[in-house]
Structure formats: structure tokens, C-alpha cells
Design a protein around this motif. Structure first.
Motif, mmCIF file in Angstrom:
data_model
loop_
_atom_site.group_PDB
_atom_site.id
_atom_site.type_symbol
_atom_site.label_atom_id
_atom_site.label_comp_id
_atom_site.label_asym_id
_atom_site.label_seq_id
_atom_site.Cartn_x
_atom_site.Cartn_y
_atom_site.Cartn_z
ATOM 1 N N VAL A 315 1.774 -2.073 9.257
ATOM 2 C CA VAL A 315 2.253 -0.548 9.089
ATOM 3 C C VAL A 315 1.437 -0.285 8.689
ATOM 4 C CG1 VAL A 315 3.753 1.478 9.620
ATOM 5 C CG2 VAL A 315 4.231 -0.685 10.708
ATOM 6 N N MET A 316 2.054 -0.766 7.632
ATOM 7 C CA MET A 316 1.031 0.132 6.187
ATOM 8 C C MET A 316 -0.143 -0.227 5.626
ATOM 9 S SD MET A 316 4.875 -1.427 3.589
ATOM 10 C CE MET A 316 4.069 -0.269 2.182
ATOM 11 N N ASP A 317 -0.639 -1.211 6.180
ATOM 12 C CA ASP A 317 -1.842 -1.084 6.207
ATOM 13 C C ASP A 317 -2.706 -0.224 7.621
ATOM 14 O OD1 ASP A 317 -2.082 -3.219 4.620
ATOM 15 O OD2 ASP A 317 -1.932 -4.909 6.032
ATOM 16 N N LYS A 318 -1.711 -0.215 8.656
ATOM 17 C CA LYS A 318 -2.983 0.525 9.256
ATOM 18 C C LYS A 318 -2.755 2.273 8.891
ATOM 19 C CE LYS A 318 -4.295 1.316 13.602
ATOM 20 N NZ LYS A 318 -5.619 0.056 13.827
ATOM 21 N N GLN A 319 -2.029 2.250 7.929
ATOM 22 C CA GLN A 319 -1.603 3.976 7.741
ATOM 23 C C GLN A 319 -2.105 4.032 6.240
ATOM 24 O OE1 GLN A 319 2.462 5.036 7.631
ATOM 25 N NE2 GLN A 319 2.556 4.580 9.980
ATOM 26 N N GLY A 320 -2.810 3.248 5.551
ATOM 27 C CA GLY A 320 -3.422 3.236 4.104
ATOM 28 C C GLY A 320 -2.710 3.075 3.167
ATOM 29 N N ILE A 321 -1.530 2.889 3.377
ATOM 30 C CA ILE A 321 -0.348 2.223 2.352
ATOM 31 C C ILE A 321 -0.683 1.941 1.090
ATOM 32 C CG2 ILE A 321 1.842 2.288 1.198
ATOM 33 C CD1 ILE A 321 2.734 3.192 4.258
ATOM 34 N N GLU A 322 -0.766 1.761 -0.274
ATOM 35 C CA GLU A 322 -1.392 0.571 -0.964
ATOM 36 C C GLU A 322 -0.209 0.063 -1.395
ATOM 37 O OE1 GLU A 322 -4.047 2.285 -3.410
ATOM 38 O OE2 GLU A 322 -5.710 3.089 -2.963
ATOM 39 N N ILE A 323 -0.558 -0.464 -1.473
ATOM 40 C CA ILE A 323 1.389 -1.985 -2.501
ATOM 41 C C ILE A 323 0.893 -2.205 -3.683
ATOM 42 C CG2 ILE A 323 2.254 -4.107 -1.811
ATOM 43 C CD1 ILE A 323 1.675 -3.602 0.749
ATOM 44 N N PRO A 324 0.948 -1.296 -4.616
ATOM 45 C CA PRO A 324 0.602 -2.007 -5.837
ATOM 46 C C PRO A 324 0.829 -3.764 -6.455
ATOM 47 C CG PRO A 324 2.721 -0.669 -5.958
ATOM 48 C CD PRO A 324 2.325 -0.816 -4.464
ATOM 49 N N ASP A 325 -0.121 -3.924 -6.885
ATOM 50 C CA ASP A 325 -0.259 -5.546 -7.496
ATOM 51 C C ASP A 325 0.294 -5.582 -9.068
ATOM 52 O OD1 ASP A 325 -0.348 -8.271 -8.090
ATOM 53 O OD2 ASP A 325 -2.437 -8.027 -7.643
ATOM 54 N N PHE A 326 1.565 -6.135 -9.857
ATOM 55 C CA PHE A 326 2.051 -5.430 -11.237
ATOM 56 C C PHE A 326 2.122 -7.074 -11.968
ATOM 57 C CE2 PHE A 326 4.203 -2.513 -8.960
ATOM 58 C CZ PHE A 326 4.737 -1.161 -9.736
ATOM 59 N N SER A 327 1.012 -8.257 -10.565
ATOM 60 C CA SER A 327 1.150 -8.872 -11.565
ATOM 61 C C SER A 327 -0.524 -9.464 -12.440
ATOM 62 C CB SER A 327 0.781 -10.689 -10.597
ATOM 63 O OG SER A 327 -0.734 -10.148 -9.340
ATOM 64 N N GLU A 328 -0.947 -8.226 -13.162
ATOM 65 C CA GLU A 328 -2.261 -8.641 -12.933
ATOM 66 C C GLU A 328 -2.038 -9.520 -14.527
ATOM 67 O OE1 GLU A 328 -1.953 -4.078 -16.609
ATOM 68 O OE2 GLU A 328 -3.290 -4.310 -14.600
ATOM 69 N N CYS A 329 -2.547 -10.009 -14.865
ATOM 70 C CA CYS A 329 -3.598 -11.038 -16.503
ATOM 71 C C CYS A 329 -3.398 -9.474 -17.528
ATOM 72 C CB CYS A 329 -4.347 -11.551 -16.414
ATOM 73 S SG CYS A 329 -4.595 -12.393 -17.789
#
Length: 439
Positions: A315-329
Motif C-alpha cells: 500500500v505504501m509503495d502504491k501510494q508513493g509514501i517514502e520510507i526514510p532510511d536512517f541506516s546511512e553510513c
């Protein structure tokens, strides 16, 4: 060389580059359910088969067709859990959690197993988040549970989701409804599918949940459970609606909702979307006041829900909801020479102790290849260590986005210098963004 084997049909791998998406929604679920007082419970992935036969119900498709059941070497029949409620209820009963005070509020993340034809939104191994509450028959609890689910969807910014609620009554008023249903469907015996013909005798309400187009069409004209509710069940359902109204939760009453498991009583509900096709139910639940008794305990009114993680991500993909990635280096330390590798290892451990994500070369790449890797993993900063840097006890840290360079000391002040550099860099970015907004 050919692979020895591949993943089993109906299962999916969650790869490292995707796992942050799961972790994000899981953290939201933990935080939001925690606000309502729910604490996590963990139960075994397999249970004695009789638990699901009694708890889920002999007349359900889950028990009759979909369970992964096998005999152990000791001759016991065990089943991989097809859902999470029965196992949680068994744990509550076995450990006498009611002695710790009521209500009991438990949350869980579980993998579930059902033998079904794999399709979009339906897998043979799937994952659920659920809330379970034991020891209350108050309609306030029903409304609060629904509000907990709504808070998760709101936090995830999910749109185009409708809440549908119903009451399927208690065993007393449902007995009268069963008679009316049986009388109605008897007139269509020649048109019902074989599965529904067997349901007609055992549990005619299950016909309302049939996915056959013919049976679904026939069911449209069937009597409605809401016309057969006893006074207590009707008042309970009205109270649930009043509490939802007071909380500003929008819903529609759908008399055809019966849910797929036999343990439900009174309130049932579903959160449904049309944006991912036929498998549009992303959360379903309700009340099951007789479940603990069915498993051998004393009367302990209960309720809960489960939501599918795979469907939620769809659903989130279909609605274009971005999921933040807090695991950046935070920092990638590139090295030239053995002495530089040892120093990089030391500095990396220093920053990691301060909860920063730091990487350095562990596969023996050349400098150019190391920098390509730093870019590939999305490192925020990079630093190159060689003989000159070690001799001068200083090195240059580069912002991988802006190209800005800052010199830091390679001694006991390294951590302090890095934190100051990073903080100053972020403040500068904030100022720049503010100027752009003003302009």
C-alpha cells in the motif's frame, strides 16, 4: 554453476537493502501501540495442532485446507502457526497472566504459514503485527483497539483506507441468525459451491465470506446479522460507534463482515483499501469473548487485531509514501597501507562507541575502488588515511554531497573534531535551506 536450491514458492527474502523499510514500520507499530499500553509477547512458531483446531475453528478454510501440519518423531501432531491470536491466548492461559492484573495488553510480530495459491498480497509465509487484549468486555476497549490501528496508519501517512465495522453478535442471538441464514441458503443449494454446501450445515455464516462470484452474489440478498442482535449485543455495538464518533474516527457499518475465523463474537472490523487489488484488507480484528474458554480456561473476554506487513508495504509503495532510511553510513575511512588500516580500525571503533555508523575497507580494495564503494553505500562523509596523514596526525574529511572539506585531528580529539564538524555542517545546511525558503 547451477544453484542447489532456491526459495520455496510463496516465500520471499527481505534483503539488506530493503530491511530498513520493515524496521521503520515495525518501530512505528511498537511506538504507537506502546502509547496504548501494549507490551510485546513472543510465542513459538509451531504449536500443537489441536490449539488451532479448537481456537481458529474446524469449519474455517484455514483449518480445513491451509495449515502446515506434520507429526513429530514422538508422534505428536504440530502445526506451523497460521495466525497469531491462538498462540498468544494459549500463552496467557498457560502462564496465568490474568493474575498480574487486568486487562492484559500484548503486541506481537509473527511469521505465519498458510498453504494457499501465491498471488500479490498473499504468500505462504507472511508476517503480521497484532494487538491482543484480555479481561475486558467494555465497548471502550473495542473503540480503543480500533483507534490504536488508526494511529499506526495515520503515523505512516496511509491514505485511501476505509474502516468497516460490524457486529456478529453473541452465541445466543447468532443461533437465531444461523436459522435464518440456513433457511435462506437452502433455496440456493443447487447453485452453491461444494465448500459452501458443507458450510450450510456446520456454519452458514461462512458462506457470507465465500470468494466465489456465484456464492457472493447469492449472499448479497441474505439476512443481515444486525437485524438479529440481542439487546445486549445491539447496545454494545452502538456504544462502540459512539466512542469512535467521539474520537473522530470515520467508519461505515458493513453487515457482511464476518471475518474468516470462528472465534469472533460481537465487534468485527476491517481496514480496507482498493489500491492493491483483490487482497485489499490490510488489518482485521474484533472481539472473541469465548476463545479462552474454548481453550480450557475460565471466561475471559478478549479482543484484538492483526495487520499484514507485506500488504502494508504494498500500500505504501502504491501510494508513493517514502520510507526514510536512517541506516546511512556517517563516515567511510579509505586507507592506503597497513598502518593506515590499523589506524582506521581504531578510529572507526571510537565513532561506533558513540552510536555512529562507520565503515572501512575489509576486502583489500585500492583507493579508487574504496571511494566508489563509499559512494555506492551512500556514505555521508569520507576520509582518506595514508602515510602523510599518519605522520601529520591530521586528515581531511569530505562531505560526499557538497564536496566541502574539513581538517580533523587524528589523536584523542578525533571524536570531538568529527562531532563539531558534522554539527557545523548540518547547521550550515539548515541556514542555506532557510535562505532558499526566504527567497
Amino acid at each position: 554453476m547451477a544453484l542447489i536450491t532456491k526459495k520455496i514458492k510463496g516465500t520471499e527474502d527481505v534483503l539488506p537493502k530493503e530491511s530498513y523499510r520493515w524496521q521503520f514500520i515495525e518501530n512505528v507499530m511498537r511506538e504507537e501501540s506502546g502509547k496504548f499500553g501494549f507490551k510485546e509477547i513472543r510465542t513459538p512458531v509451531f504449536e500443537h495442532t489441536e490449539l488451532f483446531a479448537r481456537g481458529v475453528g474446524q469449519t474455517t478454510d484455514v483449518v480445513q485446507k491451509e495449515m502446515y501440519t506434520f507429526d513429530t518423531k514422538g508422534g505428536e501432531s504440530v502445526t506451523l502457526r497460521p495466525e497469531g491470536t491462538a498462540g498468544a491466548a494459549r500463552a496467557v492461559l498457560e502462564h496465568a497472566l490474568e493474575n498480574e492484573g487486568l486487562p492484559i495488553k500484548a503486541s506481537y510480530f509473527v511469521s505465519c504459514y498458510r498453504y494457499e495459491k501465491p498471488q500479490a498480497g498473499r504468500l505462504r509465509e507472511f508476517h503480521q503485527f497484532g494487538l491482543e487484549e484480555y479481561g475486558t468486555q467494555s465497548p471502550v476497549a473495542d473503540a480503543e483497539l480500533i483507534c490504536a490501528a488508526q494511529s499506526i496508519f495515520d503515523r505512516l501517512q496511509i491514505q485511501q483506507l476505509r474502516l468497516e465495522i460490524n457486529s456478529i453478535g453473541c452465541p445466543e442471538c447468532r443461533a437465531e441468525y444461523h436459522k435464518a441464514l440456513k433457511e435462506y441458503f437452502e433455496g440456493y443449494k443447487d447453485e452453491l459451491c461444494d465448500t459452501c454446501l458443507s458450510r450450510l450445515e456446520k456454519n452458514p455464516m461462512r458462506i457470507l465470506d465465500c470468494k466465489s462470484p456465484i456464492c457472493s452474489k447469492i449472499a448479497e440478498g441474505a439476512p443481515k446479522i444486525t437485524d438479529y442482535l440481542c439487546e445486549e449485543c445491539e447496545e454494545h455495538f452502538k456504544s462502540v460507534q459512539r466512542y469512535l464518533d467521539s474520537a473522530g474516527v470515520k467508519y461505515t457499518v458493513n453487515p457482511t463482515i464476518v471475518r474468516g475465523l470462528d472465534y469472533y463474537t460481537k465487534t468485527v472490523f476491517e481496514f480496507v483499501t482498493d489500491c492493491i487489488g483483490a487482497q485489499g484488507t490490510v488489518c482485521g480484528g474484533g472481539r472473541y469473548d469465548g476463545l479462552i474458554e474454548e481453550l480450557g480456561g475460565k471466561h475471559l473476554p478478549s479482543l484484538g487485531f492483526a495487520m499484514g506487513l507485506e500488504r502494508l508495504l504494498m500500500v505504501m509503495d502504491k501510494q508513493g509514501i517514502e520510507i526514510p532510511d536512517f541506516s546511512e553510513c556517517n563516515l567511510y575511512i579509505a586507507t592506503m597501507g597497513e598502518s593506515a588500516k590499523e589506524k582506521a580500525f581504531e578510529l572507526a571503533m571510537t565513532l561506533r562507541e558513540s552510536s555512529m555508523t562507520v565503515e572501512t575497507d575489509v576486502v583489500g580494495r585500492g583507493l579508487r575502488a574504496q571511494m566508489k564503494y563509499a559512494d555506492k553505500i551512500g556514505a555521508k562523509y569520507s576520509m582518506v588515511l595514508g602515510d602523510n596523514e599518519l605522520e601529520q596526525k591530521k586528515a581531511v574529511i569530505k562531505n560526499m554531497n557538497s564536496g566541502k572539506q574539513t581538517t580533523v585531528r587524528l589523536d584523542e580529539n578525533f571524536l570531538e573534531d568529527f562531532i563539531i564538524m558534522e554539527t557545523t555542517d548540518e547547521d550550515s545546511s539548515d541556514i542555506a535551506l532557510g535562505l532558499q525558503k526566504d527567497e
